[in-house]
Design a protein around this motif. Structure first.
Motif, PDB file in Angstrom:
ATOM      1  N   ARG A 179      -4.887  23.927 -20.541  1.00 15.83           N
ATOM      2  CA  ARG A 179      -5.042  23.452 -19.478  1.00 15.83           C
ATOM      3  C   ARG A 179      -6.400  23.190 -18.790  1.00 15.83           C
ATOM      4  O   ARG A 179      -6.612  22.186 -17.815  1.00 15.83           O
ATOM      5  CB  ARG A 179      -4.360  24.810 -18.620  1.00 15.83           C
ATOM      6  CG  ARG A 179      -4.374  24.702 -17.151  1.00 15.83           C
ATOM      7  CD  ARG A 179      -3.909  25.763 -16.389  1.00 15.83           C
ATOM      8  NE  ARG A 179      -3.986  25.701 -15.117  1.00 15.83           N
ATOM      9  CZ  ARG A 179      -4.746  26.394 -14.294  1.00 15.83           C
ATOM     10  NH1 ARG A 179      -5.757  27.145 -14.867  1.00 15.83           N
ATOM     11  NH2 ARG A 179      -4.683  26.025 -12.959  1.00 15.83           N
ATOM     12  N   ARG A 215     -15.782  19.696  -3.034  1.00 14.98           N
ATOM     13  CA  ARG A 215     -14.396  20.052  -2.458  1.00 14.98           C
ATOM     14  C   ARG A 215     -14.359  19.392  -0.940  1.00 14.98           C
ATOM     15  O   ARG A 215     -13.473  18.808  -0.727  1.00 14.98           O
ATOM     16  CB  ARG A 215     -13.899  21.692  -2.467  1.00 14.98           C
ATOM     17  CG  ARG A 215     -12.590  21.905  -1.899  1.00 14.98           C
ATOM     18  CD  ARG A 215     -11.653  21.508  -2.924  1.00 14.98           C
ATOM     19  NE  ARG A 215     -11.345  22.449  -3.899  1.00 14.98           N
ATOM     20  CZ  ARG A 215     -10.624  22.257  -4.921  1.00 14.98           C
ATOM     21  NH1 ARG A 215      -9.782  21.438  -5.148  1.00 14.98           N
ATOM     22  NH2 ARG A 215     -10.607  23.212  -5.753  1.00 14.98           N
ATOM     23  N   ASP A 238      -8.322  16.951  -7.985  1.00 18.58           N
ATOM     24  CA  ASP A 238      -7.443  16.299  -7.544  1.00 18.58           C
ATOM     25  C   ASP A 238      -6.211  17.271  -8.532  1.00 18.58           C
ATOM     26  O   ASP A 238      -5.002  16.831  -8.564  1.00 18.58           O
ATOM     27  CB  ASP A 238      -7.196  14.915  -8.024  1.00 18.58           C
ATOM     28  CG  ASP A 238      -7.828  14.024  -7.116  1.00 18.58           C
ATOM     29  OD1 ASP A 238      -8.128  14.409  -5.856  1.00 18.58           O
ATOM     30  OD2 ASP A 238      -8.311  12.855  -7.323  1.00 18.58           O
ATOM     31  N   THR A 239      -6.752  18.088  -9.392  1.00 15.40           N
ATOM     32  CA  THR A 239      -6.114  19.110 -10.208  1.00 15.40           C
ATOM     33  C   THR A 239      -5.524  20.483  -9.371  1.00 15.40           C
ATOM     34  O   THR A 239      -6.091  20.461  -8.282  1.00 15.40           O
ATOM     35  CB  THR A 239      -6.926  19.210 -11.559  1.00 15.40           C
ATOM     36  OG1 THR A 239      -7.780  20.148 -11.290  1.00 15.40           O
ATOM     37  CG2 THR A 239      -7.262  18.036 -12.214  1.00 15.40           C
ATOM     38  N   ASP A 240      -4.934  21.208 -10.129  1.00 18.88           N
ATOM     39  CA  ASP A 240      -4.576  22.408  -9.551  1.00 18.88           C
ATOM     40  C   ASP A 240      -5.440  23.577 -10.109  1.00 18.88           C
ATOM     41  O   ASP A 240      -5.376  24.711  -9.664  1.00 18.88           O
ATOM     42  CB  ASP A 240      -3.230  22.904 -10.186  1.00 18.88           C
ATOM     43  CG  ASP A 240      -3.090  23.129 -11.748  1.00 18.88           C
ATOM     44  OD1 ASP A 240      -4.100  22.795 -12.406  1.00 18.88           O
ATOM     45  OD2 ASP A 240      -2.208  23.621 -12.188  1.00 18.88           O
ATOM     46  N   LEU A 241      -6.733  23.209 -10.412  1.00 19.20           N
ATOM     47  CA  LEU A 241      -7.542  23.959 -10.897  1.00 19.20           C
ATOM     48  C   LEU A 241      -8.314  24.675  -9.481  1.00 19.20           C
ATOM     49  O   LEU A 241      -8.586  23.935  -8.561  1.00 19.20           O
ATOM     50  CB  LEU A 241      -8.814  23.432 -11.609  1.00 19.20           C
ATOM     51  CG  LEU A 241      -8.172  22.983 -13.071  1.00 19.20           C
ATOM     52  CD1 LEU A 241      -9.309  22.118 -13.775  1.00 19.20           C
ATOM     53  CD2 LEU A 241      -7.980  24.168 -14.033  1.00 19.20           C
ATOM     54  N   SER A 242      -8.478  26.067  -9.661  1.00 19.16           N
ATOM     55  CA  SER A 242      -9.059  26.749  -8.258  1.00 19.16           C
ATOM     56  C   SER A 242     -10.488  26.476  -8.574  1.00 19.16           C
ATOM     57  O   SER A 242     -11.106  25.954  -9.539  1.00 19.16           O
ATOM     58  CB  SER A 242      -8.933  28.139  -8.452  1.00 19.16           C
ATOM     59  OG  SER A 242      -9.298  28.790  -9.473  1.00 19.16           O
ATOM     60  N   GLU A 265     -12.127  28.365 -11.333  1.00 15.79           N
ATOM     61  CA  GLU A 265     -11.970  27.604 -12.667  1.00 15.79           C
ATOM     62  C   GLU A 265     -13.047  26.571 -12.731  1.00 15.79           C
ATOM     63  O   GLU A 265     -13.501  26.389 -13.904  1.00 15.79           O
ATOM     64  CB  GLU A 265     -10.467  27.327 -12.754  1.00 15.79           C
ATOM     65  CG  GLU A 265      -9.552  28.517 -12.954  1.00 15.79           C
ATOM     66  CD  GLU A 265      -8.147  28.069 -12.684  1.00 15.79           C
ATOM     67  OE1 GLU A 265      -7.250  28.717 -13.583  1.00 15.79           O
ATOM     68  OE2 GLU A 265      -7.669  27.333 -12.039  1.00 15.79           O
TER      69      GLU A 265
END
Length: 396
Positions: A97, A201, A214-218, A221
């Motif tokens: 991931r 960000r 643009d990903t779902d990474l916090s 992370e």
């Protein structure tokens, strides 16, 4: 029945005097006894030490061996899981991931597109070095700045912050600091990266870290991913550039060969990676009972993989202790193997292929400015092996 398996009581902490490029003698002796030895971890738990090429490679490709930090069984204490994003110490699917969004950023094609920029940075370093005149510390003026600038540009780290980041990475990877200073450096780096992620960000720029927004990474992370990329992208290549130059200067026949035949650059880089193996050891933990090299590795046992002896295995490499820039049988393990094989290996290759020939071309009389035995080396306890400083001189 007598147990004939060789035993290593502790990982060696020093290399033999006059042999700065060879693995510690005790590791080479262990390999001579066979590709796997019994080993007791510093924390007291029994384990195994794998020194042979084929066995190291097989463990790295075997999903029955885990990279998960919290599974390390090295003493009578619990090891915490890896922080979010630090995917080197994770297994799939968590590892995948984090790694998958990065793979397109470090392809062979994209890294080769950086060749011109690496050349510009290298030229600037060599210009400054020539202007200042001899002697010079090659680590400070050449080996560190090139990968530091490149990885900072890739991740969008402001240029003015480079020096501070470089110092903190040196502190927690150099193997010569107190626990207090190590924790302080790690904490400061984490704080800086948290601020960097927040800035990307809020206002993305043209860099890898911004692309990951643009990903779902916090954010937590992303901070961990940035730490892995900064540390690996800077420290390993910096030490390869400096230690590689040292090795060439100590092997004048090979240095002359490379100078006379630029077509050897690619094979020279691969041979230096094999010969030096600056990332020396990694660990894996067996998830189930595994037969390895005629021994049973019990589930829950942590094995130490010795990359530097694997890359000097006579069953894989002819005359393995010789630096031979014409060597054609590649397949070294300097970048690992399997799903955790170094993500930035193509970037490291580009930097070495550009920087080393440029240095040798600019300074044809380059030589050590101190006796070879006086070159300050990183201790064996450092995560990445290398030189702390490399004083050089040349004719003007």
């Amino acid at each position: 029945m007598t147990d004939s398996v060789h035993t290593v009581s502790a990982l060696p902490t020093a290399r033999r005097s006059g042999c700065p490029f060879a693995p510690p003698a005790e590791l080479l002796e262990a390999r001579e006894h066979g590709p796997i030895s019994r080993y007791t971890h510093v924390g007291g738990r029994p384990g195994w030490l794998v020194t042979g090429y084929d066995l190291v490679r097989s463990v790295l490709a075997d999903p029955r061996f885990s990279s998960r930090k919290e599974l390390l069984n090295v003493g009578d204490f619990e090891v915490p899981p890896a922080p979010p994003g630090e995917f080197l110490l994770m297994d799939d699917p968590e590892h995948r991931r984090y790694r998958k969004p990065l793979m397109g950023k470090f392809t062979v094609r994209r890294m080769r597109q950086l060749t011109e920029r690496v050349g510009q940075i290298t030229g600037d370093c060599l210009d400054a070095m020539e202007k200042a005149g001899p002697p010079a510390d090659l680590v400070a003026v050449f080996a560190k700045p090139i990968p530091s600038i490149i990885i900072c540009e890739l991740l969008g780290v402001p240029y003015e912050d480079r020096g501070s980041f470089q110092e903190q990475i040196d502190t927690f990877l150099g193997g010569e600091t107190s626990d207090e200073d190590l924790i302080a450096a790690y904490t400061a780096t984490q704080q800086y990266l948290a601020e960097l992620v927040a800035a990307k960000r809020a206002r993305p720029t043209d860099d890898v870290l911004s692309d990951l927004m643009d990903t779902d990474l916090s954010d937590e992370e992303l901070k961990g991913i940035a730490l892995i990329l900064l540390a690996a992208g800077f420290d390993t290549t910096a030490n390869m550039l400096a230690l590689g130059t040292f090795a060439l200067l100590r092997n004048p026949d090979q240095l002359a060969l490379l100078r006379s035949d630029p077509t050897l650059t690619d094979s020279a880089v691969e041979e230096l990676l094999r010969y030096l193996s600056v990332a020396k050891t990694f660990m894996r933990t067996a998830l189930v009972d595994v037969e390895l090299g005629g021994q049973t590795i019990a589930a829950g046992t942590t094995v130490v993989l010795s990359y530097n002896t694997a890359n000097r295995d006579p069953e894989r490499f002819a005359d393995p202790h010789a630096l031979d820039l014409r060597r054609q049988n590649g397949g070294h393990l300097a970048f690992g193997h399997g799903i955790h094989q170094c993500l930035g290996q193509q970037l490291a290759r580009v930097e070495m292929r550009v920087a080393l020939p440029a240095l040798l071309d600019r300074f044809p009389t380059l030589r050590l400015a101190v006796p070879a035995d006086d070159v300050a080396l990183r201790p064996e306890s450092a995560d990445i092996y290398g030189v702390k400083s490399l004083p050089v001189a040349w004719d003007v």
